[in-house]
Design a protein around this motif. Sequence first.
Motif, short mmCIF file in Angstrom:
data_model
loop_
_atom_site.label_atom_id
_atom_site.label_comp_id
_atom_site.label_asym_id
_atom_site.label_seq_id
_atom_site.Cartn_x
_atom_site.Cartn_y
_atom_site.Cartn_z
N ALA A 115 0.90 -1.29 -0.04
CA ALA A 115 0.05 -0.05 -0.10
C ALA A 115 0.67 1.33 0.01
N TYR A 116 2.22 0.98 0.32
CA TYR A 116 3.01 2.33 0.47
C TYR A 116 4.03 2.37 -0.62
N GLU A 117 3.83 1.87 -1.79
CA GLU A 117 4.69 1.59 -2.80
C GLU A 117 4.57 3.02 -3.76
N GLY A 118 5.81 3.66 -4.16
CA GLY A 118 6.01 4.33 -5.19
C GLY A 118 6.84 3.67 -6.26
N PRO A 119 8.14 3.97 -6.23
CA PRO A 119 9.06 3.15 -7.31
C PRO A 119 8.82 1.65 -7.15
N PRO A 120 8.94 0.90 -8.39
CA PRO A 120 8.56 -0.64 -7.91
C PRO A 120 9.37 -1.23 -6.85
N GLY A 121 8.55 -1.73 -5.79
CA GLY A 121 9.17 -2.53 -4.64
C GLY A 121 9.75 -1.59 -3.77
N HIS A 122 9.61 -0.24 -3.72
CA HIS A 122 10.27 0.66 -2.99
C HIS A 122 9.20 1.51 -2.28
N THR A 153 12.37 19.64 5.82
CA THR A 153 13.04 19.33 4.59
C THR A 153 13.55 17.82 4.57
N VAL A 154 13.25 17.07 3.35
CA VAL A 154 13.39 15.70 3.72
C VAL A 154 14.60 15.60 2.51
N ARG A 155 15.68 14.73 2.84
CA ARG A 155 16.58 14.60 1.84
C ARG A 155 16.65 12.85 1.42
N TYR A 156 16.46 12.47 0.49
CA TYR A 156 16.64 11.07 0.08
C TYR A 156 18.03 10.76 -0.31
N LEU A 157 18.59 9.63 0.37
CA LEU A 157 20.08 9.36 0.37
C LEU A 157 19.94 8.29 -0.65
N ARG A 158 18.99 7.62 -0.59
CA ARG A 158 18.72 6.41 -1.71
C ARG A 158 17.49 5.65 -1.50
N ALA A 159 16.81 4.95 -2.61
CA ALA A 159 15.58 4.40 -2.59
C ALA A 159 15.59 3.35 -1.47
N CYS A 160 14.08 3.58 -0.92
CA CYS A 160 13.96 2.97 0.51
C CYS A 160 13.17 1.67 0.18
N PRO A 161 13.66 0.45 0.30
CA PRO A 161 12.69 -0.58 -0.07
C PRO A 161 11.45 -1.02 0.91
N LEU A 162 10.58 -1.48 0.51
CA LEU A 162 9.56 -1.83 1.07
C LEU A 162 9.80 -3.06 1.94
#
Lengths: 207, 207
Positions: A115-122, A153-162
Motif C-alpha cells: 500500500a506504500y509503494e512508489g518506485p517498484p518494490g520501494h 526538509t526531507v533528503r533522499y539518500l537512496r531508494a528505500c525498500p518496502l
Amino acid sequence: MLEFTVEDLSAEDIERLRAIYEPLAVSVRALVDATIRTEVDAETVAAVKADIDAATARLRSKQIDGAFGVKRTPSGRSISWGNAVIGLRNPTAPPLVIHRDEDDRRWADFHLGAAYEGPPGHVHGGVSALILDHVLGEAASPDAKPRFTGSITVRYLRACPLGPLHAEAQITRVDGVKTFVSGHISDAEGITVEAEGVFITPRWLRD
Amino acid sequence: MLEFTVEDLSAEDIERLRAIYEPLAVSVRALVDATIRTEVDAETVAAVKADIDAATARLRSKQIDGAFGVKRTPSGRSISWGNAVIGLRNPTAPPLVIHRDEDDRRWADFHLGAAYEGPPGHVHGGVSALILDHVLGEAASPDAKPRFTGSITVRYLRACPLGPLHAEAQITRVDGVKTFVSGHISDAEGITVEAEGVFITPRWLRD
C-alpha cells in the motif's frame, strides 16, 4: 481553531473501545493489501465487492459525522485513533507505535507493504515524508502539547525498500516558539531518508 | 536498480483489467472510511470483521508476490495502479488524477476524508507532504521518464482542512541532472502548504 474534544473516558473505557474496533482495522488493512495484489477473476472480484459494500453499509448504520478527531481525557491522555500515521482505527495508517527514550528521542519500528509503494518494490518518497513529519512532530512535543509543522526538509539518500523499517527523531534546539528537530528512516543497511523540521507552538498554547 | 516490468498489454487489455479491479478499490476505500467512523456495537463489528476476513482470503487465493510494481507497455504507457498517491487499485490512495497543462504545469483536484486526518478535522501535515512529493515529481518528469526526489522542503502556511483540495506544481529551472520544481496545495480560501523540490535524473536514464 482546532477542536480537541475532551471526553470523560476512563482507562477501562478506552481499552474496551480499543478491543472492539482495533481488530476491525487490522482486518481491513489486510484487505487493502489483498485488493492491490489480487489476481482472482472478474466474477470473484464482483462477489467480493458486493460483500464489502454490504459490510460498509452495516458499519455506516451508526457512524460519527466527519472525521474521528482527537479526543483528550481529563487525565490528559490523547486518543488519535483516526490519525493517518498512528491511528489504530485507520486502515491506511501502518500504524506506527512510537516509543520514547529517556532522552526524549522518539522511535518506531514498522513494516511497509504494497500500500506504500512508489518506485517498484520501494517506499513512495512521499510516504517517507509522511512518516518523518509525524515522528519529528512527536519528538517536537515532549510535554504532550501539540506543536505543528512550520516547515520540513526531507533528503533522499537512496531508494528505500518496502519491508521492515525504523524511524527516529529528536530535538536539536529550541528557540522561543520554534522547536528544531531532526530524524531519519533506516533499513537494515543504514539511513535511506533524513529530515529536518521546524515545529511551532500554537498561539493558544503559548504562555 | 528498480525493476520496471515491461508487459505486452494492449489498450483494450488495460481497460478490461481496470474495469475488473478499480471498482473493488473504490469499495474498499469506502470501507476504510466507515471503519474509522463507525459506532456500531461490538457484535456487529465482529460479524463484519468475519465477512472481511473471508473476502480477504478469497482475494488472496490468487495474488502476485510482493507489491504491484510499475508496469510499462511497449508503447511507453506506465501503469502504477499500486501507487500510494495515484494508484487506482490502492485503497489508501485518494487517488489523485493528475492533469497536464500545455505549459507542463501539473495539477489535481481531489478530496481528502477521515483517512487523511492529523489535527482534528484537518489534513495530516505529512499527507500534504506525500501529495506534494508526488505532484512535484510528476511535474519534474515532463518526458514521462521518472525522476526521483533528491530533497523536498514543505512549508505549512496554515492548517489545511479535510475536504475538497487542489494541488499543482511546475518546473522552475533545470540544471544538468537536477530539476527544480515548486508547487502548493490550496483550499477554497487559498494556499495552505507550499513545497520546493530538487529531482534527480537516475543514472540509467542519463545520456
